[in-house]
Scaffold this motif. Structure first.
Motif, PDB file in Angstrom:
ATOM      1  N   ALA A   4       0.822  -1.211   0.000  1.00  0.00           N
ATOM      2  CA  ALA A   4       0.000   0.000   0.000  1.00  0.00           C
ATOM      3  C   ALA A   4       0.853   1.258   0.000  1.00  0.00           C
ATOM      4  O   ALA A   4       0.425   2.320  -0.425  1.00  0.00           O
ATOM      5  N   ASN A   5       2.093   1.117   0.499  1.00  0.00           N
ATOM      6  CA  ASN A   5       2.989   2.270   0.578  1.00  0.00           C
ATOM      7  C   ASN A   5       3.896   2.399  -0.643  1.00  0.00           C
ATOM      8  O   ASN A   5       4.744   3.258  -0.708  1.00  0.00           O
ATOM      9  N   GLN A   6       3.723   1.519  -1.608  1.00  0.00           N
ATOM     10  CA  GLN A   6       4.563   1.521  -2.790  1.00  0.00           C
ATOM     11  C   GLN A   6       3.745   1.892  -4.012  1.00  0.00           C
ATOM     12  O   GLN A   6       2.641   1.391  -4.195  1.00  0.00           O
ATOM     13  N   LYS A   7       4.284   2.740  -4.870  1.00  0.00           N
ATOM     14  CA  LYS A   7       3.584   3.100  -6.090  1.00  0.00           C
ATOM     15  C   LYS A   7       3.543   1.937  -7.067  1.00  0.00           C
ATOM     16  O   LYS A   7       2.542   1.694  -7.721  1.00  0.00           O
ATOM     17  N   SER A   8       4.650   1.253  -7.199  1.00  0.00           N
ATOM     18  CA  SER A   8       4.705   0.149  -8.151  1.00  0.00           C
ATOM     19  C   SER A   8       5.645  -0.918  -7.619  1.00  0.00           C
ATOM     20  O   SER A   8       6.576  -0.627  -6.864  1.00  0.00           O
ATOM     21  N   PRO A   9       5.409  -2.175  -8.004  1.00  0.00           N
ATOM     22  CA  PRO A   9       6.252  -3.254  -7.484  1.00  0.00           C
ATOM     23  C   PRO A   9       7.652  -3.242  -8.082  1.00  0.00           C
ATOM     24  O   PRO A   9       7.855  -2.786  -9.206  1.00  0.00           O
ATOM     25  N   LEU A  10       8.602  -3.748  -7.321  1.00  0.00           N
ATOM     26  CA  LEU A  10       9.956  -3.940  -7.830  1.00  0.00           C
ATOM     27  C   LEU A  10       9.944  -5.050  -8.877  1.00  0.00           C
ATOM     28  O   LEU A  10      10.549  -4.931  -9.943  1.00  0.00           O
ATOM     29  N   LEU A  11       9.227  -6.132  -8.570  1.00  0.00           N
ATOM     30  CA  LEU A  11       9.076  -7.255  -9.493  1.00  0.00           C
ATOM     31  C   LEU A  11       7.599  -7.487  -9.760  1.00  0.00           C
ATOM     32  O   LEU A  11       6.798  -7.536  -8.824  1.00  0.00           O
ATOM     33  N   LYS A  12       7.259  -7.645 -11.035  1.00  0.00           N
ATOM     34  CA  LYS A  12       5.868  -7.932 -11.404  1.00  0.00           C
ATOM     35  C   LYS A  12       5.863  -9.064 -12.426  1.00  0.00           C
ATOM     36  O   LYS A  12       6.416  -8.924 -13.522  1.00  0.00           O
ATOM     37  N   VAL A  13       5.285 -10.180 -12.037  1.00  0.00           N
ATOM     38  CA  VAL A  13       5.114 -11.326 -12.930  1.00  0.00           C
ATOM     39  C   VAL A  13       3.656 -11.332 -13.362  1.00  0.00           C
ATOM     40  O   VAL A  13       2.756 -11.386 -12.518  1.00  0.00           O
ATOM     41  N   ASN A  14       3.429 -11.247 -14.666  1.00  0.00           N
ATOM     42  CA  ASN A  14       2.071 -11.058 -15.172  1.00  0.00           C
ATOM     43  C   ASN A  14       1.662 -12.188 -16.106  1.00  0.00           C
ATOM     44  O   ASN A  14       2.109 -12.258 -17.247  1.00  0.00           O
ATOM     45  N   ASP A  15       0.857 -13.110 -15.605  1.00  0.00           N
ATOM     46  CA  ASP A  15       0.200 -14.152 -16.400  1.00  0.00           C
ATOM     47  C   ASP A  15       1.194 -14.954 -17.237  1.00  0.00           C
ATOM     48  O   ASP A  15       1.014 -15.132 -18.438  1.00  0.00           O
ATOM     49  N   ILE A  16       2.258 -15.463 -16.587  1.00  0.00           N
ATOM     50  CA  ILE A  16       3.248 -16.221 -17.366  1.00  0.00           C
ATOM     51  C   ILE A  16       2.826 -17.685 -17.533  1.00  0.00           C
ATOM     52  O   ILE A  16       2.272 -18.304 -16.623  1.00  0.00           O
ATOM     53  N   HIS A  17       3.107 -18.192 -18.718  1.00  0.00           N
ATOM     54  CA  HIS A  17       2.902 -19.600 -19.055  1.00  0.00           C
ATOM     55  C   HIS A  17       4.248 -20.152 -19.495  1.00  0.00           C
ATOM     56  O   HIS A  17       4.899 -19.587 -20.382  1.00  0.00           O
ATOM     57  N   VAL A  18       4.660 -21.255 -18.869  1.00  0.00           N
ATOM     58  CA  VAL A  18       5.961 -21.854 -19.178  1.00  0.00           C
ATOM     59  C   VAL A  18       5.754 -23.330 -19.496  1.00  0.00           C
ATOM     60  O   VAL A  18       5.003 -24.030 -18.803  1.00  0.00           O
ATOM     61  N   TYR A  19       6.447 -23.784 -20.546  1.00  0.00           N
ATOM     62  CA  TYR A  19       6.326 -25.172 -20.992  1.00  0.00           C
ATOM     63  C   TYR A  19       7.681 -25.857 -20.969  1.00  0.00           C
ATOM     64  O   TYR A  19       8.711 -25.236 -21.244  1.00  0.00           O
ATOM     65  N   TYR A  20       7.667 -27.159 -20.636  1.00  0.00           N
ATOM     66  CA  TYR A  20       8.802 -28.044 -20.894  1.00  0.00           C
ATOM     67  C   TYR A  20       8.354 -28.965 -22.024  1.00  0.00           C
ATOM     68  O   TYR A  20       7.651 -29.949 -21.786  1.00  0.00           O
ATOM     69  N   GLY A  21       8.706 -28.629 -23.244  1.00  0.00           N
ATOM     70  CA  GLY A  21       8.180 -29.379 -24.380  1.00  0.00           C
ATOM     71  C   GLY A  21       6.671 -29.222 -24.430  1.00  0.00           C
ATOM     72  O   GLY A  21       6.153 -28.112 -24.504  1.00  0.00           O
ATOM     73  N   ALA A  22       5.957 -30.344 -24.348  1.00  0.00           N
ATOM     74  CA  ALA A  22       4.493 -30.296 -24.389  1.00  0.00           C
ATOM     75  C   ALA A  22       3.878 -30.130 -23.001  1.00  0.00           C
ATOM     76  O   ALA A  22       2.657 -29.952 -22.876  1.00  0.00           O
ATOM     77  N   ILE A  23       4.706 -30.185 -21.969  1.00  0.00           N
ATOM     78  CA  ILE A  23       4.184 -30.097 -20.600  1.00  0.00           C
ATOM     79  C   ILE A  23       3.991 -28.638 -20.199  1.00  0.00           C
ATOM     80  O   ILE A  23       4.931 -27.847 -20.226  1.00  0.00           O
ATOM     81  N   HIS A  24       2.778 -28.304 -19.824  1.00  0.00           N
ATOM     82  CA  HIS A  24       2.416 -26.944 -19.414  1.00  0.00           C
ATOM     83  C   HIS A  24       2.727 -26.817 -17.923  1.00  0.00           C
ATOM     84  O   HIS A  24       1.903 -27.122 -17.066  1.00  0.00           O
ATOM     85  N   ALA A  25       3.941 -26.351 -17.602  1.00  0.00           N
ATOM     86  CA  ALA A  25       4.417 -26.365 -16.216  1.00  0.00           C
ATOM     87  C   ALA A  25       3.875 -25.207 -15.378  1.00  0.00           C
ATOM     88  O   ALA A  25       3.538 -25.380 -14.206  1.00  0.00           O
ATOM     89  N   ILE A  26       3.834 -24.021 -15.964  1.00  0.00           N
ATOM     90  CA  ILE A  26       3.316 -22.826 -15.282  1.00  0.00           C
ATOM     91  C   ILE A  26       2.129 -22.312 -16.074  1.00  0.00           C
ATOM     92  O   ILE A  26       2.255 -21.985 -17.253  1.00  0.00           O
ATOM     93  N   LYS A  27       0.981 -22.211 -15.412  1.00  0.00           N
ATOM     94  CA  LYS A  27      -0.285 -22.032 -16.132  1.00  0.00           C
ATOM     95  C   LYS A  27      -0.922 -20.670 -15.886  1.00  0.00           C
ATOM     96  O   LYS A  27      -2.047 -20.562 -15.420  1.00  0.00           O
ATOM     97  N   GLY A  28      -0.139 -19.632 -16.143  1.00  0.00           N
ATOM     98  CA  GLY A  28      -0.719 -18.289 -16.063  1.00  0.00           C
ATOM     99  C   GLY A  28      -0.690 -17.697 -14.670  1.00  0.00           C
ATOM    100  O   GLY A  28      -1.706 -17.246 -14.157  1.00  0.00           O
ATOM    101  N   ILE A  29       0.492 -17.677 -14.035  1.00  0.00           N
ATOM    102  CA  ILE A  29       0.569 -17.117 -12.681  1.00  0.00           C
ATOM    103  C   ILE A  29       0.995 -15.649 -12.719  1.00  0.00           C
ATOM    104  O   ILE A  29       1.698 -15.196 -13.627  1.00  0.00           O
ATOM    105  N   SER A  30       0.558 -14.930 -11.709  1.00  0.00           N
ATOM    106  CA  SER A  30       0.937 -13.528 -11.529  1.00  0.00           C
ATOM    107  C   SER A  30       1.332 -13.328 -10.069  1.00  0.00           C
ATOM    108  O   SER A  30       0.702 -13.882  -9.168  1.00  0.00           O
TER     109      SER A  30
END
Length: 242
Positions: A4-30
């Motif tokens: 609440a005391n910060q204007k913007s985050p130092l780190l912002k992860v926005n809806d990332i999807h990560v695959y290992y080949g055909a395996i959907h390892a990270i499914k849209g995290i923020s």
């Protein structure tokens, strides 16, 4: 410091999807990390916690979504260049340079900084980790597990990161050493280091963190103040053994 005391985050992860080949390892995290916070990411083995850190630091590329550091999109930037941007990862498994001395390992952590600053940082690390000063000339591979973990953390700090990411720092350590590592994490936080902590010891992680995210099979299923999640029934049953 709360978001609440910060204007913007130092780190912002926005809806990332990560695959290992055909395996959907990270499914849209923020997730977000603000200056002077400890944020922890907890979850079972295989939930995607380490994959998330490796994506943030540039070892993996998201197929979709963005990672922002200080408001700048860092997708596609190599892991070696992340250090100079203020991001440092302390990897799982204490991956020190086994054949190098303690001092040489630390110097490797400062490769992105001017030579004139390295001596000052070395002295700072030896003050913060007195055990490493005692072992300065010892070969890294001959250190105990706890000492190797301290060396890994100190090496990551040699680059003076804005954000330190710790991947399972207590893994494989005896309980008394786990307590020492978490004391060091608290001291780092008090000295102004911002930390993103991945940790299987959910009890300890939630006790030191400001905020927390819970991951399950590539998704974030819960988030909130760490103190609240520590007493959440579902979290207690799944991760705290109660």
């Amino acid at each position: 410091m709360s978001e609440a005391n910060q204007k913007s985050p130092l780190l912002k992860v926005n809806d990332i999807h990560v695959y290992y080949g055909a395996i959907h390892a990270i499914k849209g995290i923020s997730l977000e990390v603000y200056d002077n916070e400890i944020v922890t990411l907890i979850g079972a083995n295989g939930a995607g916690k380490s994959t998330t850190l490796n994506t943030i630091v540039g070892l993996l590329r998201p197929r979709q979504g963005t990672v922002e550091l200080n408001g700048m999109n860092i997708n596609g930037i190599s892991a070696s260049k992340m250090v100079s941007r203020g991001l440092s990862l302390c990897p799982e498994g204490r991956r020190i340079f086994q054949q190098m001395t303690v001092r040489e390992n630390l110097e490797m952590g400062a490769y992105s900084r001017p030579a004139a600053e390295i001596a000052e940082s070395l002295e700072e690390m030896f003050q913060r980790f007195p055990r490493l000063k005692e072992r300065e000339k010892q070969i890294g591979g001959t250190l105990s597990g706890g000492e190797q973990q301290m060396l890994t953390m100190a090496r990551a700090l040699m680059s003076r990161p804005r954000l330190l990411m710790l991947d399972e720092p207590s893994m494989g350590l005896a309980p008394i050493l786990v307590e020492q590592i978490f004391e060091i994490i608290k001291e780092l936080h008090e000295s102004g280091v911002t930390i993103l902590l991945v940790e299987q010891n959910a009890q300890m992680a939630l006790q030191v963190a400001d905020r927390a995210y819970v991951m399950e099979t590539g998704l974030i299923t819960m988030q909130g103040r760490a103190s609240e999640l520590l007493h959440n029934d579902a979290v207690q049953k799944a991760y705290l053994g109660s």
